[in-house]
Design an enzyme around this catalytic site. Structure first.
Site, PDB file in Angstrom:
ATOM      1  N   HIS A  72      -3.825  84.585  -5.807  1.00  0.00           N
ATOM      2  CA  HIS A  72      -3.327  85.147  -7.072  1.00  0.00           C
ATOM      3  C   HIS A  72      -4.418  85.057  -8.131  1.00  0.00           C
ATOM      4  O   HIS A  72      -4.931  83.978  -8.417  1.00  0.00           O
ATOM      5  CB  HIS A  72      -2.082  84.394  -7.556  1.00  0.00           C
ATOM      6  CG  HIS A  72      -0.838  84.770  -6.819  1.00  0.00           C
ATOM      7  ND1 HIS A  72       0.408  84.434  -7.264  1.00  0.00           N
ATOM      8  CD2 HIS A  72      -0.658  85.464  -5.665  1.00  0.00           C
ATOM      9  CE1 HIS A  72       1.321  84.911  -6.424  1.00  0.00           C
ATOM     10  NE2 HIS A  72       0.702  85.540  -5.445  1.00  0.00           N
ATOM     11  N   TYR A 200       6.444  83.270 -15.356  1.00  0.00           N
ATOM     12  CA  TYR A 200       7.023  82.135 -16.088  1.00  0.00           C
ATOM     13  C   TYR A 200       7.798  82.723 -17.266  1.00  0.00           C
ATOM     14  O   TYR A 200       7.210  83.411 -18.100  1.00  0.00           O
ATOM     15  CB  TYR A 200       5.921  81.215 -16.618  1.00  0.00           C
ATOM     16  CG  TYR A 200       5.226  80.390 -15.555  1.00  0.00           C
ATOM     17  CD1 TYR A 200       4.152  80.895 -14.816  1.00  0.00           C
ATOM     18  CD2 TYR A 200       5.638  79.089 -15.282  1.00  0.00           C
ATOM     19  CE1 TYR A 200       3.517  80.135 -13.850  1.00  0.00           C
ATOM     20  CE2 TYR A 200       4.997  78.314 -14.314  1.00  0.00           C
ATOM     21  CZ  TYR A 200       3.941  78.846 -13.601  1.00  0.00           C
ATOM     22  OH  TYR A 200       3.308  78.095 -12.646  1.00  0.00           O
ATOM     23  N   PRO A 292       6.949  70.276 -13.191  1.00  0.00           N
ATOM     24  CA  PRO A 292       6.262  71.264 -12.347  1.00  0.00           C
ATOM     25  C   PRO A 292       5.823  72.530 -13.076  1.00  0.00           C
ATOM     26  O   PRO A 292       5.206  73.403 -12.477  1.00  0.00           O
ATOM     27  CB  PRO A 292       7.281  71.584 -11.259  1.00  0.00           C
ATOM     28  CG  PRO A 292       8.577  71.100 -11.760  1.00  0.00           C
ATOM     29  CD  PRO A 292       8.307  70.041 -12.761  1.00  0.00           C
ATOM     30  N   LYS A 296       0.966  71.302 -11.295  1.00  0.00           N
ATOM     31  CA  LYS A 296      -0.089  70.288 -11.212  1.00  0.00           C
ATOM     32  C   LYS A 296       0.246  69.120 -10.287  1.00  0.00           C
ATOM     33  O   LYS A 296      -0.623  68.312  -9.971  1.00  0.00           O
ATOM     34  CB  LYS A 296      -0.368  69.729 -12.614  1.00  0.00           C
ATOM     35  CG  LYS A 296      -1.042  70.735 -13.530  1.00  0.00           C
ATOM     36  CD  LYS A 296      -2.479  71.001 -13.122  1.00  0.00           C
ATOM     37  CE  LYS A 296      -2.939  72.368 -13.518  1.00  0.00           C
ATOM     38  NZ  LYS A 296      -3.155  73.241 -12.365  1.00  0.00           N
ATOM     39  N   TYR A 384      -4.899  75.914 -15.637  1.00  0.00           N
ATOM     40  CA  TYR A 384      -4.015  76.295 -14.528  1.00  0.00           C
ATOM     41  C   TYR A 384      -4.767  76.296 -13.194  1.00  0.00           C
ATOM     42  O   TYR A 384      -4.260  75.788 -12.192  1.00  0.00           O
ATOM     43  CB  TYR A 384      -3.403  77.683 -14.778  1.00  0.00           C
ATOM     44  CG  TYR A 384      -2.202  77.961 -13.901  1.00  0.00           C
ATOM     45  CD1 TYR A 384      -2.360  78.443 -12.611  1.00  0.00           C
ATOM     46  CD2 TYR A 384      -0.904  77.721 -14.361  1.00  0.00           C
ATOM     47  CE1 TYR A 384      -1.265  78.674 -11.782  1.00  0.00           C
ATOM     48  CE2 TYR A 384       0.198  77.960 -13.549  1.00  0.00           C
ATOM     49  CZ  TYR A 384      -0.003  78.435 -12.266  1.00  0.00           C
ATOM     50  OH  TYR A 384       1.097  78.656 -11.445  1.00  0.00           O
TER      51      TYR A 384
END
Ligand code: FAS
Ligand code: PHB
Length: 389
Positions: A72, A200, A292, A296, A384
């Site tokens: 991704h 998200y 979550p 991480k 990220y």
């Protein structure tokens, strides 16, 4: 029994460390409280940082991940019906890999068992002895018989509820914790993902996440009350709520189906300092937990394993223990960065019961700043994909 490194915990941390050490001819014994199937039945992480991917390659078990994992280049973030994209590759040159924790744990088990590793399942009453001495040992019972393993070092990879962290005296260890007033209700469904990347979602009804495991296995989450249980949520109720939290364009196209797994995970930030006591070294969830939101959890376990693996190699091969002495400080320096990112994304994307109108305005401004500012997106992307080891 005697070994060089006794690893407590047969989750990803313990297995990855065990495989890496065994590849270098370092003898390990792995103790796991449950069965292999039980461990594999826990549905957890989905996103791997490049650091984790490289450790899997180093361990020689990346073949299926390379074949089946999804690369991704970024992720989408939505605020009600608004949506924008953060491009990891544009900002950092680095993508992430989507490959479920269940699958990588399976790969680790298959590889370790294929090369005859000593993994002891269904062990009880694990006790760490003399961690501060030069001859520590671990006792456990199996089938009613107590066994003792003498060892040079102990890796406490036994998760948040394990015995390793508890072995460090309360006068020595300091724990930092933040509990969040909600959980994540997660559903696994044999349906095609609603989007080619993760989404998200922050909505007036709460957080949601659209993730995946493969082209016909999707993983979805919605923020839920801590008083909920999975049985409170029918599949129909879950899908209806998820659709109300994600942008309409995806609510209209999502393919729903029966849940094949449904569970609720409470959210917590937690760090134990130090991560070492004598010859006991804590790794992964045994030492730290993150909400979550920032993906991480598993990835911070990976950097612990990276540091401990090279420190043990340096000790056994070069008789140099400087890496072991520096382990805790080095691991914690990266862990706190992951804790900060996980906390900040959780604050940015979830609706908290006590939020007033001003708080809501601040949350919207936070998300809009990320939407509109390339520097903010670069910082988000750097966190990220994972800060350097
Ligand atoms: P684990 O907890 O995975 O493994 C520890 C192992 O030690 C277990 O198999 C346990 O049975 C064993 N054990 C415990 N006590 C023992 C004892 N006394 N003796 C022997 N063995 C013992 N991370 C993400 O990035 N994204 C997510 O979506 C996500 N979802 C999660 C959901 C839940 C419910 C939980 C609990 C965690 C989630 N995480 C997520 C974090 C998760 O992926 C962890 O970071 C990851 O499992 C860490 O791996 P380990 O450190 O190996 O710990
Ligand atoms: C998942 O796919 O389970 C997942 C992905 C990203 C997260 C959390 C969970 O931040």
């Amino acid at each position: 029994m005697r070994t060089q490194v006794c690893i407590i915990g047969g989750g990803p941390s313990g297995l990855l460390l065990g495989k890496l050490l065994r590849n270098q001819g370092i003898d390990v014994q792995i103790l796991e409280r449950k069965t292999r199937d039980y461990v594999l039945g826990r549905i957890r992480a989905g996103v791997l940082e490049v650091g984790f991917v490289e450790l899997m390659r180093l361990a020689g078990i990346a073949e299926r991940m390379d074949k089946e994992g999804f690369t991704h280049a970024g992720t989408s973030i939505s605020l009600n019906d608004e949506i924008f994209h953060v491009d990891f590759v544009e900002h950092t040159g680095t993508p992430v890999v989507v490959y479920g924790q269940t699958e990588l744990t399976r790969d680790l088990y298959d590889a370790l068992e294929a090369d005859g590793a000593d993994i002891h399942f269904n062990v009880d009453d694990v006790v760490i002895h003399d961690a501060k001495s030069d001859s520590p040992s671990v006792t456990y019972t199996k089938d009613g018989v107590t066994q003792r393993i003498g060892c040079d070092y102990i890796a406490g990879c036994d998760g948040f509820h394990g015995v390793s962290r508890q072995t460090i005296p309360t006068t020595v260890r300091r724990e930092y914790e933040k509990l969040y007033p909600f959980g994540w209700l997660g559903v696994l469904s044999e349906t095609p993902p609603v989007h080619h990347e993760l989404i998200y979602s922050c909505s007036d009804r709460g957080f949601a996440l659209c993730s995946m495991r493969n082209a016909n296995l999707s993983r979805y989450y919605i923020q839920c009350s801590l008083s909920d249980s999975p049985d409170d949520w029918s599949d129909a109720a879950f899908w209806q709520e998820l659709k109300r939290r994600i942008p309409e364009q995806f609510a209209d196209t999502i393919v729903t189906g029966p849940s094949i797994e449904k569970s609720i995970a409470p959210l917590r930030s937690f760090v134990c300092e130090p991560m070492q006591w004598g010859r006991l070294f804590l790794c992964g969830d045994a030492a730290h937990i993150v909400p979550p939101t920032g993906a991480k959890g598993l990835n911070t376990a990976a950097s612990d394993i990276h540091y401990l693996y090279y420190a043990l190699l340096q000790h056994f091969k070069d008789k140099d223990s400087s890496g072991l002495e520096a382990y805790s400080a080095k691991a914690l320096a990266r862990i706190w960065k992951a804790e900060r990112f996980s906390w900040s994304t959780t604050m940015m994307l979830h609706r908290f019961p006590e939020m007033n109108d001003f708080d809501l305005k601040m949350q919207v401004a936070d998300i809009h700043f990320l939407r509109d500012n390339a520097a903010a997106q670069k910082v988000f992307a750097q966190n990220y994909v994972g800060v350097p080891y």
